[in-house]
Design a protein around this motif. Structure first.
Motif, PDB file in Angstrom:
ATOM      1  N   GLN A  94      99.860 124.373  -4.300  1.00 33.29           N
ATOM      2  CA  GLN A  94     100.523 123.506  -5.269  1.00 33.29           C
ATOM      3  C   GLN A  94     101.434 122.513  -4.561  1.00 33.29           C
ATOM      4  OE1 GLN A  94     102.324 125.546  -8.609  1.00 33.29           O
ATOM      5  NE2 GLN A  94     103.641 123.816  -9.063  1.00 33.29           N
ATOM      6  N   LEU A  95     102.094 122.958  -3.503  1.00 31.69           N
ATOM      7  CA  LEU A  95     102.949 122.066  -2.728  1.00 31.69           C
ATOM      8  C   LEU A  95     102.145 120.942  -2.093  1.00 31.69           C
ATOM      9  CD1 LEU A  95     105.890 121.677  -1.781  1.00 31.69           C
ATOM     10  CD2 LEU A  95     105.337 123.060   0.218  1.00 31.69           C
ATOM     11  N   ALA A  96     100.900 121.217  -1.705  1.00 35.43           N
ATOM     12  CA  ALA A  96     100.033 120.173  -1.155  1.00 35.43           C
ATOM     13  C   ALA A  96      99.800 119.080  -2.194  1.00 35.43           C
ATOM     14  CB  ALA A  96      98.711 120.770  -0.690  1.00 35.43           C
ATOM     15  N   PHE A  97      99.628 119.475  -3.454  1.00 39.88           N
ATOM     16  CA  PHE A  97      99.508 118.480  -4.514  1.00 39.88           C
ATOM     17  C   PHE A  97     100.776 117.639  -4.606  1.00 39.88           C
ATOM     18  CE2 PHE A  97      95.836 120.799  -6.180  1.00 39.88           C
ATOM     19  CZ  PHE A  97      95.084 119.779  -6.741  1.00 39.88           C
ATOM     20  N   ALA A  98     101.943 118.280  -4.531  1.00 39.81           N
ATOM     21  CA  ALA A  98     103.209 117.546  -4.617  1.00 39.81           C
ATOM     22  C   ALA A  98     103.332 116.540  -3.480  1.00 39.81           C
ATOM     23  CB  ALA A  98     104.379 118.530  -4.601  1.00 39.81           C
ATOM     24  N   ARG A  99     102.948 116.935  -2.275  1.00 44.73           N
ATOM     25  CA  ARG A  99     103.010 116.016  -1.133  1.00 44.73           C
ATOM     26  C   ARG A  99     102.039 114.856  -1.314  1.00 44.73           C
ATOM     27  NH1 ARG A  99     101.764 118.561   4.132  1.00 44.73           N
ATOM     28  NH2 ARG A  99     102.392 116.484   4.863  1.00 44.73           N
ATOM     29  N   MET A 100     100.841 115.150  -1.814  1.00 47.38           N
ATOM     30  CA  MET A 100      99.888 114.076  -2.042  1.00 47.38           C
ATOM     31  C   MET A 100     100.375 113.132  -3.134  1.00 47.38           C
ATOM     32  SD  MET A 100      97.176 112.616  -1.052  1.00 47.38           S
ATOM     33  CE  MET A 100      96.123 113.716  -0.092  1.00 47.38           C
ATOM     34  N   ARG A 101     101.073 113.645  -4.151  1.00 44.32           N
ATOM     35  CA  ARG A 101     101.627 112.773  -5.190  1.00 44.32           C
ATOM     36  C   ARG A 101     102.666 111.824  -4.599  1.00 44.32           C
ATOM     37  NH1 ARG A 101      97.740 112.752  -8.850  1.00 44.32           N
ATOM     38  NH2 ARG A 101      97.435 114.763  -9.869  1.00 44.32           N
ATOM     39  N   ALA A 102     103.452 112.295  -3.632  1.00 40.66           N
ATOM     40  CA  ALA A 102     104.420 111.416  -2.981  1.00 40.66           C
ATOM     41  C   ALA A 102     103.704 110.259  -2.291  1.00 40.66           C
ATOM     42  CB  ALA A 102     105.256 112.213  -1.982  1.00 40.66           C
ATOM     43  N   ILE A 103     102.653 110.577  -1.543  1.00 42.01           N
ATOM     44  CA  ILE A 103     101.896 109.547  -0.831  1.00 42.01           C
ATOM     45  C   ILE A 103     101.192 108.616  -1.809  1.00 42.01           C
ATOM     46  CG2 ILE A 103      99.972 109.175   0.756  1.00 42.01           C
ATOM     47  CD1 ILE A 103     100.673 111.943   1.983  1.00 42.01           C
ATOM     48  N   GLU A 104     100.595 109.185  -2.829  1.00 38.42           N
ATOM     49  CA  GLU A 104      99.816 108.433  -3.802  1.00 38.42           C
ATOM     50  C   GLU A 104     100.660 107.412  -4.547  1.00 38.42           C
ATOM     51  OE1 GLU A 104      96.552 109.995  -6.927  1.00 38.42           O
ATOM     52  OE2 GLU A 104      98.612 110.551  -7.408  1.00 38.42           O
ATOM     53  N   THR A 105     101.904 107.782  -4.883  1.00 38.38           N
ATOM     54  CA  THR A 105     102.761 106.919  -5.695  1.00 38.38           C
ATOM     55  C   THR A 105     103.808 106.173  -4.882  1.00 38.38           C
ATOM     56  OG1 THR A 105     104.341 108.705  -6.113  1.00 38.38           O
ATOM     57  CG2 THR A 105     102.503 108.460  -7.663  1.00 38.38           C
ATOM     58  N   GLY A 106     103.976 106.542  -3.591  1.00 38.50           N
ATOM     59  CA  GLY A 106     105.030 105.932  -2.790  1.00 38.50           C
ATOM     60  C   GLY A 106     106.413 106.307  -3.265  1.00 38.50           C
ATOM     61  N   ARG A 107     106.550 107.526  -3.783  1.00 40.18           N
ATOM     62  CA  ARG A 107     107.829 108.010  -4.312  1.00 40.18           C
ATOM     63  C   ARG A 107     108.225 109.314  -3.615  1.00 40.18           C
ATOM     64  NH1 ARG A 107     106.793 103.815  -6.711  1.00 40.18           N
ATOM     65  NH2 ARG A 107     107.362 103.256  -8.845  1.00 40.18           N
ATOM     66  N   SER A 108     109.527 109.543  -3.482  1.00 41.23           N
ATOM     67  CA  SER A 108     109.997 110.846  -3.027  1.00 41.23           C
ATOM     68  C   SER A 108     109.751 111.878  -4.111  1.00 41.23           C
ATOM     69  CB  SER A 108     111.492 110.801  -2.700  1.00 41.23           C
ATOM     70  OG  SER A 108     111.760 109.881  -1.677  1.00 41.23           O
ATOM     71  N   VAL A 109     109.597 113.131  -3.687  1.00 41.53           N
ATOM     72  CA  VAL A 109     109.402 114.244  -4.604  1.00 41.53           C
ATOM     73  C   VAL A 109     110.356 115.369  -4.224  1.00 41.53           C
ATOM     74  CG1 VAL A 109     107.817 116.080  -5.320  1.00 41.53           C
ATOM     75  CG2 VAL A 109     106.977 113.737  -5.092  1.00 41.53           C
ATOM     76  N   VAL A 110     111.095 115.857  -5.212  1.00 40.02           N
ATOM     77  CA  VAL A 110     111.862 117.091  -5.034  1.00 40.02           C
ATOM     78  C   VAL A 110     111.100 118.170  -5.785  1.00 40.02           C
ATOM     79  CG1 VAL A 110     114.086 118.238  -5.266  1.00 40.02           C
ATOM     80  CG2 VAL A 110     114.002 115.751  -4.963  1.00 40.02           C
ATOM     81  N   ASN A 111     110.483 119.079  -5.043  1.00 31.43           N
ATOM     82  CA  ASN A 111     109.657 120.140  -5.621  1.00 31.43           C
ATOM     83  C   ASN A 111     110.419 121.449  -5.512  1.00 31.43           C
ATOM     84  OD1 ASN A 111     106.636 120.819  -6.442  1.00 31.43           O
ATOM     85  ND2 ASN A 111     107.308 122.426  -5.045  1.00 31.43           N
ATOM     86  N   ILE A 112     110.923 121.947  -6.644  1.00 22.16           N
ATOM     87  CA  ILE A 112     111.777 123.142  -6.616  1.00 22.16           C
ATOM     88  C   ILE A 112     111.094 124.288  -7.360  1.00 22.16           C
ATOM     89  CG2 ILE A 112     113.081 122.507  -8.681  1.00 22.16           C
ATOM     90  CD1 ILE A 112     114.533 124.142  -5.504  1.00 22.16           C
ATOM     91  N   SER A 113     111.079 125.446  -6.720  1.00 25.86           N
ATOM     92  CA  SER A 113     110.451 126.646  -7.274  1.00 25.86           C
ATOM     93  C   SER A 113     111.509 127.727  -7.471  1.00 25.86           C
ATOM     94  CB  SER A 113     109.364 127.135  -6.311  1.00 25.86           C
ATOM     95  OG  SER A 113     108.938 128.435  -6.645  1.00 25.86           O
ATOM     96  N   THR A 114     111.208 128.663  -8.351  1.00 28.67           N
ATOM     97  CA  THR A 114     112.095 129.814  -8.518  1.00 28.67           C
ATOM     98  C   THR A 114     112.144 130.667  -7.254  1.00 28.67           C
ATOM     99  OG1 THR A 114     110.204 130.902  -9.539  1.00 28.67           O
ATOM    100  CG2 THR A 114     111.919 130.075 -11.022  1.00 28.67           C
ATOM    101  N   VAL A 115     110.982 130.801  -6.585  1.00 36.29           N
ATOM    102  CA  VAL A 115     110.881 131.731  -5.456  1.00 36.29           C
ATOM    103  C   VAL A 115     110.330 131.073  -4.190  1.00 36.29           C
ATOM    104  CG1 VAL A 115     110.572 133.692  -7.009  1.00 36.29           C
ATOM    105  CG2 VAL A 115     108.549 132.499  -6.136  1.00 36.29           C
ATOM    106  N   GLY A 116     110.039 129.775  -4.232  1.00 36.19           N
ATOM    107  CA  GLY A 116     109.540 129.064  -3.059  1.00 36.19           C
ATOM    108  C   GLY A 116     108.024 128.942  -3.059  1.00 36.19           C
ATOM    109  N   THR A 117     107.530 128.110  -2.175  1.00 38.37           N
ATOM    110  CA  THR A 117     108.241 127.281  -1.217  1.00 38.37           C
ATOM    111  C   THR A 117     108.729 126.010  -1.910  1.00 38.37           C
ATOM    112  OG1 THR A 117     106.847 128.113   0.574  1.00 38.37           O
ATOM    113  CG2 THR A 117     108.010 126.048   0.971  1.00 38.37           C
ATOM    114  N   SER A 118     109.997 125.603  -1.647  1.00 42.36           N
ATOM    115  CA  SER A 118     110.561 124.388  -2.228  1.00 42.36           C
ATOM    116  C   SER A 118     110.759 123.359  -1.123  1.00 42.36           C
ATOM    117  CB  SER A 118     111.903 124.694  -2.910  1.00 42.36           C
ATOM    118  OG  SER A 118     111.743 125.609  -3.970  1.00 42.36           O
TER     119      SER A 118
END
Length: 504
Positions: free
Chosen positions: A407-431
Motif C-alpha cells: 500500500q505504501l508503494a501506491f502512496a509513493r507512486m501517487r506522489a510521483i504521479e501528481t507531483g505532490r508530497s504525501v503524508v501516509n500515516i498508519s495506526t501500526v506502520g509503516t508510515s
C-alpha cells in the motif's frame, strides 16, 4: 502446452517479486515476457488455461495477506476471482497474436502495432479487475511495481495505467524482435530502443513550489485490529500517548491515522472534548478519522477538528471495501460463509464529498486506506486544489504481512504521479512522509509507537497524468478492444473473400 503451462505459472510467481517486500522492480519485465509468450498462437481454451495459471500463481501469493486473520476463504475467493478475470482477458491477447499479423503482416504491424495492441489489452484487464465487481480491487498493477525503478517518473505524464501500457509494450516488442529473427538488422530494434529511451530519459513533470507546511503525524500502534482485544478507548489512548511529545511544538496540523479514534466524536461529547483539548495542546487543527453515524447510515470518515469543536469539514471514504466494510448482496453471499459474513455487522456507506480539506487556505488532498489505489480519488483531490496529500490507513489487520509496504508503494507512486508530497500515516506502520519525487523524508517503522514532525513541501499545478489520465485509460482500454474487434472483422472478411474466390 507442456512448456506454456509451467512457464505461465512461473511468470506469476516471478511477478510477485517485483512488489514489496522484495520490490525487485526489474523482475516485472521477464515476468511479463513469460506471461505473453505462451499466449502467442493459442486458441480459446488453451489461452484460458494459460491465463488462469498465470493469474492463480500471481494473485494467490500477492494477496496472501488477506488470509492473515480471516482465514483462507476470503483469500481463496479474491485470488480465484482475479485469476478467472485474468484467464478471460488472456483470450483477447491470444486473439491479437492470431489476428493482427494477418491484417498487418509488415514490420510496422509486427514490431509496433501488435505490441501496442497486446499492451492495451493487458491494461484493459487491469482496469476491469480494478473496477468490477463491486468497485473492483486494483491491486498488483504493473505500473506500481516500477515505483523504485528508473521508469517511475513517466507516471507523472500518463498515470499508472499508462506506465503499465508502456512497460508491457516494451516487453511485447522484445518478444516480436526475437520471433522475427534477423538480429543483424539493427533497424528492427529501433522502435523498442526509442521506447526504452523515453522510459529512461523522460523526467518527472514539474509542479510549482508553493512553500511548505509543518505536519505532525502520529502512529499510536494501538490495538486497532478487528480481532484485537481492547478496552473502550484503547486506540484513542494509544494515539494520545504517542502525541504527547508534540505538545508545545510548532506545527500547522496534526494528522492521525484511520481508526485512530475508536468512538464517534460527532455523537460522543466525551470524545469530542478530548479532541478539543488535544487541538489546544498542540495549538493546531487535527485531521483524525472515525466511524461516524448520520441517521441510519455509517461512514468511514476523515474529520478536520479544531479547538473550537468540530468537525469543521468531513470527507467520507469513497470506496468502502466489499466484504470488509460492507457486504454487497448479503442475502446471496451469506449462505456460502455465514460465520465470516456474520462478523461484518456494520455496513459503511460510500462517501460523496470531494476528497479535500481547506486548511487555512491550503488544499489538503485525502484518501482513507484502500482509497489510495483508486485513481479517481487521488485525481479528484488534485483537480480540487490539493497542494499536499494526507493518507490515513489502518493496517492492523495485516500485521506480519507485506500489505502495508504494498500500500505504501501506491502512496509513493501517487506522489510521483501528481507531483505532490504525501503524508501516509498508519495506526501500526509503516508510515512515511514522501516528497513530490517519491523520496522518503521521514519514516516510522512497523509495530512501534511514534511521531514525525516534518516540513512538508507544497506544490501547485497539475501533471498530465491528472489532466489526461481519464482519457488515457479510455483510449488504452476501450481503444484496444475496438482495435481488436476491427482486426477480427478484417480477418473474417478476408477469409470470406478467399472462400468465394474460385481456384484457377
Amino acid at each position: 502446452m507442456a512448456i506454456a503451462a509451467p512457464l505461465s505459472a512461473a511468470a506469476g510467481l516471478l511477478l510477485v517479486t517485483a512488489y514489496p517486500a522484495l520490490a525487485w522492480w526489474p523482475m516485472a519485465f521477464p515476468a511479463v515476457v513469460m506471461a505473453l509468450v505462451p499466449l502467442a498462437g493459442r486458441r480459446f481454451w488453451p489461452a484460458v488455461l494459460v491465463g488462469l495459471l498465470f493469474g492463480a500463481t500471481f494473485f494467490s501469493v500477492n494477496l496472501l495477506f488477506t488470509a492473515r486473520y480471516l482465514g483462507p476463504i476470503p483469500w481463496i475467493a479474491l485470488s480465484t476471482l482475479e485469476a478467472l478475470l485474468t484467464a478471460v482477458f488472456a483470450v483477447p491477447i491470444a486473439l491479437a497474436y492470431r489476428w493482427l499479423p494477418r491484417v498487418m503482416p509488415g514490420l510496422v504491424g509486427r514490431l509496433v502495432l501488435l505490441p501496442a495492441l497486446v499492451a492495451g489489452l493487458w491494461t484493459l484487464r487491469e482496469q476491469i479487475v480494478g473496477s468490477w465487481p463491486y468497485g473492483g480491487f486494483p491491486w498488483g498493477r504493473i505500473g506500481v511495481s516500477q515505483v523504485n525503478g528508473p521508469f517511475a517518473e513517466v507516471a507523472s505524464w500518463v498515470g499508472m495505467s499508462g506506465l503499465t501500457f508502456l512497460v508491457v509494450m516494451l516487453c511485447a516488442m522484445v518478444i516480436e524482435l526475437v520471433r522475427a529473427g534477423r538480429f543483424r538488422d539493427l533497424r528492427r530494434a529501433v522502435p523498442a530502443a526509442v521506447l526504452l529511451v523515453v522510459l529512461v530519459a523522460l523526467p518527472q513533470f514539474p509542479t510549482t513550489d508553493a512553500g511548505s507546511m509543518r505536519v505532525g503525524a502520529v502512529q499510536g500502534n494501538g490495538p486497532a485490529g478487528y480481532f484485537d482485544q481492547r478496552a473502550r478507548g484503547a486506540v484513542l489512548n494509544a494515539q494520545l500517548a504517542a502525541s504527547a511529545p508534540l505538545f508545545g511544538q510548532d506545527m500547522d496540523v496534526l494528522l492521525w491515522p484511520e481508526g485512530g479514534v475508536d468512538s464517534d466524536p460527532t455523537t460522543s461529547s466525551q470524545t469530542a472534548a478530548v479532541l478539543d483539548e488535544l487541538s489546544r495542546r498542540v495549538d493546531a487543527p487535527l485531521i483524525v478519522s472515525a466511524v461516524t453515524e448520520r441517521g441510519p447510515e455509517l461512514f468511514n470518515s476523515s474529520l478536520l477538528w479544531t479547538a473550537d469543536g468540530g468537525p469543521e469539514q468531513t470527507y467520507d471514504k469513497r470506496h468502502p471495501v466489499p466484504f470488509g466494510e460492507y457486504v454487497p448482496d448479503r442475502a446471496f453471499w451469506e449462505p456460502f460463509a455465514p460465520d465470516l459474513i456474520g462478523l461484518i455487522g456494520r455496513e459503511y456507506t460510500p462517501g460523496t464529498a470531494r476528497p479535500l480539506f481547506d486548511l487555512n487556505g491550503i488544499g489538503v488532498g485525502l484518501a482513507i486506506c484502500f482509497d489510495v489505489i483508486y485513481d479517481d480519488v487521488v485525481w479528484d483531490g488534485a483537480d480540487d486544489g490539493a497542494e499536499v496529500y494526507m493518507f490515513q490507513t489502518n493496517n492492523a489487520d495485516f500485521r506480519g504481512t507485506d500489505e502495508n509496504l504494498q500500500q505504501l508503494a501506491f502512496a509513493r507512486m501517487r506522489a510521483i504521479e501528481t507531483g505532490r508530497s504525501v503524508v501516509n500515516i498508519s495506526t501500526v506502520g509503516t508510515s512515511q512522509v514522501i516528497a513530490p519525487d517519491g523520496a522518503t523524508l521521514a519514516e516510522l517503522p512497523v509495530d512501534v509507537a511514534g511521531h514525525m514532525i516534518t516540513d512538508v513541501p507544497l506544490r501547485t499545478g497539475l501533471t498530465p497524468a491528472v489532466v489526461i489520465g481519464p482519457a488515457v485509460k479510455i483510449v488504452l482500454g476501450a481503444g484496444s478492444l475496438v482495435a481488436l474487434l476491427v482486426a477480427g472483422l478484417s480477418v473474417a472478411v478476408r477469409s470470406r473473400r478467399q472462400r468465394k474466390t474460385p481456384t484457377p
